[in-house]
Structures are given as C-alpha cells and as structure tokens.
Write a protein that holds these residues in place. Structure first.
Motif, PDB file in Angstrom:
ATOM      1  N   THR A 218      -6.078   3.942  -3.960  1.00  0.00           N
ATOM      2  CA  THR A 218      -5.424   4.054  -2.783  1.00  0.00           C
ATOM      3  C   THR A 218      -5.530   2.742  -1.938  1.00  0.00           C
ATOM      4  OG1 THR A 218      -5.426   6.465  -2.788  1.00  0.00           O
ATOM      5  CG2 THR A 218      -5.347   5.378  -0.701  1.00  0.00           C
TER       6      THR A 218
ATOM      7  N   ARG B 105      -1.755   2.282  -6.159  1.00  0.00           N
ATOM      8  CA  ARG B 105      -1.412   1.173  -7.003  1.00  0.00           C
ATOM      9  C   ARG B 105      -1.269   1.616  -8.348  1.00  0.00           C
ATOM     10  NH1 ARG B 105       1.010  -1.591  -3.115  1.00  0.00           N
ATOM     11  NH2 ARG B 105      -0.470  -2.578  -1.573  1.00  0.00           N
TER      12      ARG B 105
ATOM     13  N   TRP C  39       8.433   2.988  -7.834  1.00  0.00           N
ATOM     14  CA  TRP C  39       7.434   2.902  -6.821  1.00  0.00           C
ATOM     15  C   TRP C  39       7.293   3.825  -5.931  1.00  0.00           C
ATOM     16  CZ3 TRP C  39       7.906  -3.035  -4.193  1.00  0.00           C
ATOM     17  CH2 TRP C  39       7.397  -3.736  -5.191  1.00  0.00           C
TER      18      TRP C  39
ATOM     19  N   GLN D 136       2.062   3.613  -8.393  1.00  0.00           N
ATOM     20  CA  GLN D 136       3.003   2.632  -8.257  1.00  0.00           C
ATOM     21  C   GLN D 136       3.454   1.776  -9.171  1.00  0.00           C
ATOM     22  OE1 GLN D 136       2.276   0.126  -5.168  1.00  0.00           O
ATOM     23  NE2 GLN D 136       4.204  -1.145  -5.064  1.00  0.00           N
TER      24      GLN D 136
ATOM     25  N   LYS E 128      10.238   5.948   0.619  1.00  0.00           N
ATOM     26  CA  LYS E 128       8.965   6.840   0.791  1.00  0.00           C
ATOM     27  C   LYS E 128       9.342   8.178   1.210  1.00  0.00           C
ATOM     28  CE  LYS E 128       5.260   5.006   3.084  1.00  0.00           C
ATOM     29  NZ  LYS E 128       3.755   5.204   2.121  1.00  0.00           N
TER      30      LYS E 128
ATOM     31  N   ASP F 248       1.697   1.637   5.427  1.00  0.00           N
ATOM     32  CA  ASP F 248       2.359   2.298   4.262  1.00  0.00           C
ATOM     33  C   ASP F 248       1.240   2.419   3.059  1.00  0.00           C
ATOM     34  OD1 ASP F 248       4.048   2.401   2.008  1.00  0.00           O
ATOM     35  OD2 ASP F 248       4.399   0.213   1.842  1.00  0.00           O
TER      36      ASP F 248
ATOM     37  N   LYS G 155       3.839   5.756  -3.167  1.00  0.00           N
ATOM     38  CA  LYS G 155       4.169   5.552  -1.910  1.00  0.00           C
ATOM     39  C   LYS G 155       4.223   6.791  -1.374  1.00  0.00           C
ATOM     40  CE  LYS G 155       4.427   0.936  -1.937  1.00  0.00           C
ATOM     41  NZ  LYS G 155       3.853   0.046  -0.932  1.00  0.00           N
TER      42      LYS G 155
ATOM     43  N   CYS H   1      11.650   1.429   2.692  1.00  0.00           N
ATOM     44  CA  CYS H   1      10.569   0.419   2.612  1.00  0.00           C
ATOM     45  C   CYS H   1      11.122  -0.730   2.106  1.00  0.00           C
ATOM     46  CB  CYS H   1       9.247   0.775   1.969  1.00  0.00           C
ATOM     47  SG  CYS H   1       8.451   2.267   2.688  1.00  0.00           S
TER      48      CYS H   1
ATOM     49  N   TYR I 146       0.494   9.448   3.516  1.00  0.00           N
ATOM     50  CA  TYR I 146       0.619   8.267   3.059  1.00  0.00           C
ATOM     51  C   TYR I 146       1.764   7.411   4.096  1.00  0.00           C
ATOM     52  CZ  TYR I 146      -1.821   7.671  -1.176  1.00  0.00           C
ATOM     53  OH  TYR I 146      -2.799   7.401  -2.198  1.00  0.00           O
TER      54      TYR I 146
ATOM     55  N   GLU J 116      -1.736  -0.815   4.063  1.00  0.00           N
ATOM     56  CA  GLU J 116      -0.738  -1.656   4.397  1.00  0.00           C
ATOM     57  C   GLU J 116      -0.273  -1.604   5.856  1.00  0.00           C
ATOM     58  OE1 GLU J 116       2.915  -2.123   1.591  1.00  0.00           O
ATOM     59  OE2 GLU J 116       1.467  -2.070  -0.177  1.00  0.00           O
TER      60      GLU J 116
ATOM     61  N   SER K 245      -0.559   3.297  -0.198  1.00  0.00           N
ATOM     62  CA  SER K 245       0.048   2.989  -1.425  1.00  0.00           C
ATOM     63  C   SER K 245      -0.992   3.578  -2.566  1.00  0.00           C
ATOM     64  CB  SER K 245       0.653   1.846  -1.988  1.00  0.00           C
ATOM     65  OG  SER K 245       1.409   1.360  -0.591  1.00  0.00           O
TER      66      SER K 245
END
Length: 283
Positions: free
Chosen positions: A121, A159, A169, A162, A100, A155, A173, A75, A178, A124, A157
């Motif tokens: 959650t 947060r 990260w 992350q 990922k 993507d 991810k 990514c 996911y 993206e 994620s």
C-alpha cells in the motif's frame, strides 16, 4: 471560498470555512455541496450569504469528502515526468486515464485501510479538480470555466494489485478508503494558478514527496478538455491529476505503509490531511 462537508459518514452536512477559520453550517442554504450547487450560479448564491449569519460548527467535527454525488473519479497516471522516471516508465504521449471506484472516497482525515492480502500500500499526494458544469467536447481555452474548484486527494495505491496482477490498474486503486478528499473544495476564483502550487507528503514525520504542480506534463486545462472528448464530465466528478516523485514504489529499496504509520499531506492554499494507517477491521 472554501466549501466542505461535515458530520458522520453518510450523513454529512454542507458547510464553509469563513475567513477566521470557523466552520459554518450551510444546510439552511443548500442541500449539499454537489450538483447544481457547483455551477457558477450556485456558487455565486453561496457567496451572497453572510457567513456570520450562519451557525458555527464544533471545530472538532469530522470532515467528510468535500464534494457529494461524485459519479466518476478519474485519475491521470504518470503526469509528472520525474514520477514516471522513478517508476521506470516513459512519459506518455497522451494522458493516461484510469478510474478509481467512487466507493474509495472518504474524508481527508479518515484512516488509510490496508486491505486483506496487501503488502504494497503506497501513497500519492495529488491535486484534485472538481467539475462544476457538464463538459463535453470543450476546448482547452474554455476548459477552466467548467471547473468548480480544487482539493487535496491522496491517491492511495496497492502496487501488487495494480501492477503484478492481471488486468487494469483499477483494482489497485479502488480499495475502501483509498481516496481521501478534502478538507475543502477551494473554488476556482480563489486559486490564482493551479499550475503553481507546492505539494508535500510525509510518513511518520519524514518527508517523502516535495513537489509542485508546475511540473505536470499535462496541465489542468488540457486534462479537462482531453477527457471531455471521450466522456461527458458532470458536476461533482473528480479528476485526480497525478503525483510528483517520492512514492514508495520508486524507492530503493521500495517502502510501503504498515498499520501504525501516520501519513500527512497537503497542497498550498488547499489545506492538509492526516491519516492513521490501519489494518482492515473486516480482513
């Protein structure tokens, strides 16, 4: 050409979408959509097949991830200047790379699973680049010849995992489901300009993201060349190239997914996805 994989998870068969929108079974022609099949020669062999001679598939069949045998899901972070701004971060001087886990990969309409302990959650929409031929130390001028095609990816994620937890990260991810990928792998020749594709995402019918790949900081050719300086890229590897603004993290107040939400997303010419958001049944 639009290639796909259909069937139950772990037992998908290769297929293609013909010009009428009918799914055709390619399992009598190739073993799967992966490996040497993704090379220019492999794709040309499929092009020589008359789709009308292939068995038609039930249009209600589940679609799996559009490529098999992905060794790396790479990514690119903060690759849209306006997304970097909404995240409160500067545009990086070089592409930001993170991984990922490939276990996150699932079909385009498979659910988004909110993992145990998740409260953030996020979504993206991203352009995914599928590598077709081994690439190492390739120039930007030659980079596109190593690309098999393109697909839509979400993507997804977490947060807090992350950003608010220690380390990299990756753990925010890589949760199960996911990485929705598909519906199709659209071959390189069928995409006139990967840097001029509109892209969008909605949650419960409300538009959240409405952007274009034309605002990427580092374009596809640059990213493929750049990555190949650090690692060999192999057939089936997926590069997710970043997202435009409109993610939940960047809202005021921030907004995140909850069980019962519905996420829909798409990219011009590459198809669209629809995902129900559910709590982890193992959580």
């Amino acid at each position: 050409m639009k290639l796909l994989r259909f069937g139950e998870p772990g037992a998908e068969k290769p297929g293609l979408l013909d010009e009428s929108g009918t799914i055709r079974d390619l399992s009598g022609v190739v073993a799967d959509i992966g490996g040497a099949v993704l090379s220019d020669a492999g794709l040309d062999a499929i092009r020589r097949v008359d789709p009308a001679a292939l068995p038609a598939v039930d249009p209600g069949v589940r679609l799996g991830p559009c490529v098999a045998g992905t060794g790396k899901f790479i990514c690119i972070g903060l690759n849209y200047a306006d997304h970097a701004a909404e995240s409160g971060l500067d545009v990086p001087p070089e592409p930001v790379i993170f991984m990922k886990a490939t276990s996150a990969i699932c079909g385009p309409d498979d659910p988004i699973i909110i993992p145990r302990g998740s409260e953030k959650t996020d979504w993206e929409v991203e352009l995914a680049v599928i590598i077709g031929t081994r690439a190492k130390y390739v120039s930007e001028a030659d980079a596109m010849s190593y690309v098999a095609g393109y697909a839509v990816t979400n993507d997804v994620s977490e947060r807090a995992f992350q950003i608010e937890r220690a380390g990299q990260w990756t753990k925010g991810k890589s949760c199960d489901n996911y990485g929705q990928l598909g519906p199709w792998l659209v071959t390189r020749d069928a995409v006139a300009d990967p840097q001029n594709l509109s892209m969008w995402l909605t949650v419960n019918g409300e538009t959240m993201q409405n952007g274009s790949t034309c605002t990427m900081v580092y374009g596809v050719a640059h990213v493929v060349s750049y990555l190949s300086q650090f690692m060999s890229l192999h057939p089936g590897d997926v590069i997710s190239t970043g997202t435009p603004p409109g993610v939940g993290l960047g809202m005021n107040p921030q907004r995140y997914l909850k069980a019962g939400d519905v996420v829909e997303l798409g990219i011009e010419g590459l198809g669209q996805q629809r995902q129900d958001v559910i709590s982890d049944p193992e959580g």
